[in-house]
Design an enzyme around this catalytic site. Structure first.
Site, PDB file in Angstrom:
ATOM      1  N   PHE A 400       0.816  -1.221   0.000  1.00  0.00           N
ATOM      2  CA  PHE A 400       0.000   0.000   0.000  1.00  0.00           C
ATOM      3  C   PHE A 400       0.849   1.269   0.000  1.00  0.00           C
ATOM      4  O   PHE A 400       1.944   1.299   0.546  1.00  0.00           O
ATOM      5  CB  PHE A 400      -0.857   0.044   1.265  1.00  0.00           C
ATOM      6  N   GLU A 401       0.301   2.349  -0.564  1.00  0.00           N
ATOM      7  CA  GLU A 401       0.879   3.695  -0.493  1.00  0.00           C
ATOM      8  C   GLU A 401       2.312   3.762  -1.024  1.00  0.00           C
ATOM      9  O   GLU A 401       3.166   4.472  -0.502  1.00  0.00           O
ATOM     10  CB  GLU A 401       0.846   4.224   0.948  1.00  0.00           C
ATOM     11  N   GLY A 402       2.570   3.013  -2.077  1.00  0.00           N
ATOM     12  CA  GLY A 402       3.930   2.924  -2.617  1.00  0.00           C
ATOM     13  C   GLY A 402       4.659   1.781  -1.946  1.00  0.00           C
ATOM     14  O   GLY A 402       4.747   1.732  -0.718  1.00  0.00           O
TER      15      GLY A 402
END
Length: 586
Positions: A400-402
């Site tokens: 997630f989120e990069g």
């Protein structure tokens, strides 16, 4: 006060009075945390079986509306748009509590973070008035559509495109988005597309717009109570007034929102880690083998100690970073017409620290739930036991989120750019590798403070060698960049732990801070050993000949000069407190 520059912890001592720790929480912040905790206990836990094992769209929507009624969805929405506009410490406390209901946490995060903050920070007044009150109340549900089949980490490689209609009234969007959380029930989507195939831009797309199609639910490894679908746009006519920000400036929205999302994800990792420690310690006291609780076996105790120590480090880092954000936001002129976009810029100052928290937090969580499952033995592999679900749910946090890999690449890249711009004096006086004085006499934690200072000096020296060798191609040497990132992450973690414990010592008798002192000593010494290993690997790759031999000799001398500590005794003491309390302890 002088502004604390992002990344400056590597080159200067922190002001203890400006470091926020959990012991600094105000009564209001604790009340907000309790509200979120009560919501989970009263509204979500009774429905855990139903909510966590199979998506129930109507139930999820109902509980989001309940959260909205309680004010839990409006924490970061400005007051003038019917929000509470609380500080970032409070927002992270809510995330830490809500995550106990893991699948709901994903729905909650989409609503209060990536689904709404693009409008909060980059929407115009009309857009905010139209969407934010409904989102804050849970009447409109929001989602974030960035990822595509061929562009995950490479967000700017998106193929979804937008074209202005002939009459200039609409942008016509075509493309497919993938892995969109909350998409089966969202009313509003933040969609990224390239205008004319080149200018990466953001749009507010409503579910009711013709040509928007939601795909079937993905069958996921974990988070089974959350929604994840694809999103197909076929000639979707989006009114020009729904362009978010400016054409070609979508990257500013995407990356700024990800910064805060990374920190929130780390807070989620903290909450799950605490929960895993609690259920694992309780199980270890209950489960008997060889006529004694398994908690009495030292290797089980060591696991609980390590779980608690790393969680202590994560908690110290998260709220230190939240304090930086709050301090940066507090000096803004809130009467300024563009205060929200200025807020986004203030948050981006600490993009480095947000990436650090995301990587460290997700990997601490993986470690904690893995050890927690091991403590449960065979029962940990059975779905009846909560640790099994936590183990599966945790795995996505590193994606997630990069991904953690892209965040590791961002850390040295950000530092090098700031050094070249003259914003951080990282390359001015790299000096040489230094040894720590062999004497351990002095005040409590004085040795650990010297070890951290030396780690900073080591990093600066290593960075200078890498830049000298690779110059602007350093990012292509990903193993080297990864080692540099791990050292930076470790320095921030060690210093955050040290500063928090020093604040505790200043406020109370040293014996009352004994547990924190023990965890700090153990964490710093183990982390310093890991830094030495990464440094050696880097030196062997970057240098050669006499320079290599001299650097290895200096590193060996520096490592050998570090006084040894009895980690077994330290961790046994930590373990005994965790086992007695049957929860995370400080």
């Amino acid at each position: 006060m002088n502004k604390i520059v992002g990344g400056s912890f590597l080159v200067q001592e922190a002001d203890l009075n400006r470091i926020v720790t959990p012991e600094d929480f105000t009564e209001e912040q604790r009340m907000i945390a309790q509200l979120a905790d009560d919501f989970v206990t009263n509204e979500l836990e009774p429905l855990e079986e139903e909510m966590e094992h199979q998506l129930n769209v109507e139930l999820t929507k109902e509980k989001l509306r309940t959260a909205g009624e309680l004010g839990l969805l409006s924490a970061e929405v400005p007051e003038r748009y019917e929000g509470l506009d609380v500080d970032k410490v409070s927002a992270l406390l809510i995330n830490e509590k809500i995550v106990r209901a893991t699948s709901f946490f994903i729905s909650y995060g989409g609503q209060t973070g990536i689904g709404s903050l693009p409008i909060v920070f980059f929407g115009n007044d009309e857009q905010k008035r139209r969407y934010l009150p409904g989102i804050a109340a849970g009447e409109k549900l929001a989602a974030y559509a960035l990822t595509e089949a061929s562009s995950g980490t490479d967000a700017l490689g998106a193929k979804t495109h937008a074209k202005l209609s002939g009459d200039g009234a609409y942008y016509i969007l075509n493309g497919t988005k993938q892995f969109i959380s909350g998409s089966s029930f969202a009313d509003v989507f933040i969609v990224f597309a390239k205008v004319n195939g080149t200018d990466f831009s953001a749009f507010i797309v409503e579910r009711s717009f013709d040509g928007l199609h939601i795909g079937p639910e993905e069958k996921k490894m974990g988070l089974k109570g959350s929604s994840t679908c694809s999103l197909t746009l076929e000639d979707v006519k989006v009114p020009v007034e729904n362009l978010l920000g400016e054409v070609g400036k979508g990257h500013l929205i995407a990356f700024n929102i990800l910064n805060l999302g990374r920190l929130k994800l780390a807070a989620g990792g903290l909450g799950l880690s605490k929960a895993a420690i609690e259920i694992s310690a309780a199980y270890a006291n209950e489960r008997k083998q060889f006529d004694r609780p398994i908690a009495s076996f030292p290797l089980i105790g060591k696991k609980l100690a390590d779980m608690n120590i790393r969680t202590f480090a994560l908690e110290s880092m998260i709220y230190r970073t939240a304090g930086l954000l709050d301090e940066g936001l507090s000096v803004l002129d809130h009467s300024h017409p563009n205060v929200d976009s200025l807020s986004a810029k203030a948050i981006s100052e600490y993009a480095l620290e947000c990436s650090i928290n995301k990587v460290f937090g997700s990997e601490v969580l993986d470690f904690v739930v893995d050890e927690g499952l091991q403590i449960h033995g065979g029962y940990g592999y059975i779905q009846e036991y909560r640790i099994e679900r936590m183990y599966r749910d945790s795995r996505i946090f590193r994606i997630f989120e990069g991904t953690n890999e892209i965040n590791r690449m961002l850390i040295p890249d950000t530092l090098v750019k700031r050094a070249f711009k003259g914003e951080l004096p990282l390359l001015e006086k790299p000096g040489e590798l230094q040894s720590v004085p062999s004497s351990s006499a002095g005040e409590t934690l004085e040795l650990e403070a010297r070890l951290i200072a030396n780690a900073k000096h080591t990093f600066q020296w290593l960075l200078a060698q890498a830049v000298q060798r690779y110059d602007k191609k350093l990012s292509q040497e990903q193993e080297i960049a990864g080692n540099l990132a791990d050292i930076v992450i470790s320095i921030y973690a060690m210093e955050s732990v040290l500063l928090r414990t020093k604040k505790m010592m200043a406020r109370t008798r040293e014996d009352q801070a004994r547990h924190a002192i023990q965890m700090t000593i153990a964490f710093v010494h183990e982390t310093v050993d890991r830094i030495a290993s990464w440094a050696k690997e880097m030196i062997c790759a970057v240098l050669s000949g006499d320079a290599l031999l001299a650097a290895l000799a200096a590193l060996t001398k520096a490592t050998a000069s570090v006084p040894a500590v009895n980690l077994i005794d330290l961790k046994r003491s930590v373990a005994s407190r965790v086992i007695d309390a049957e929860k995370y302890v400080v």
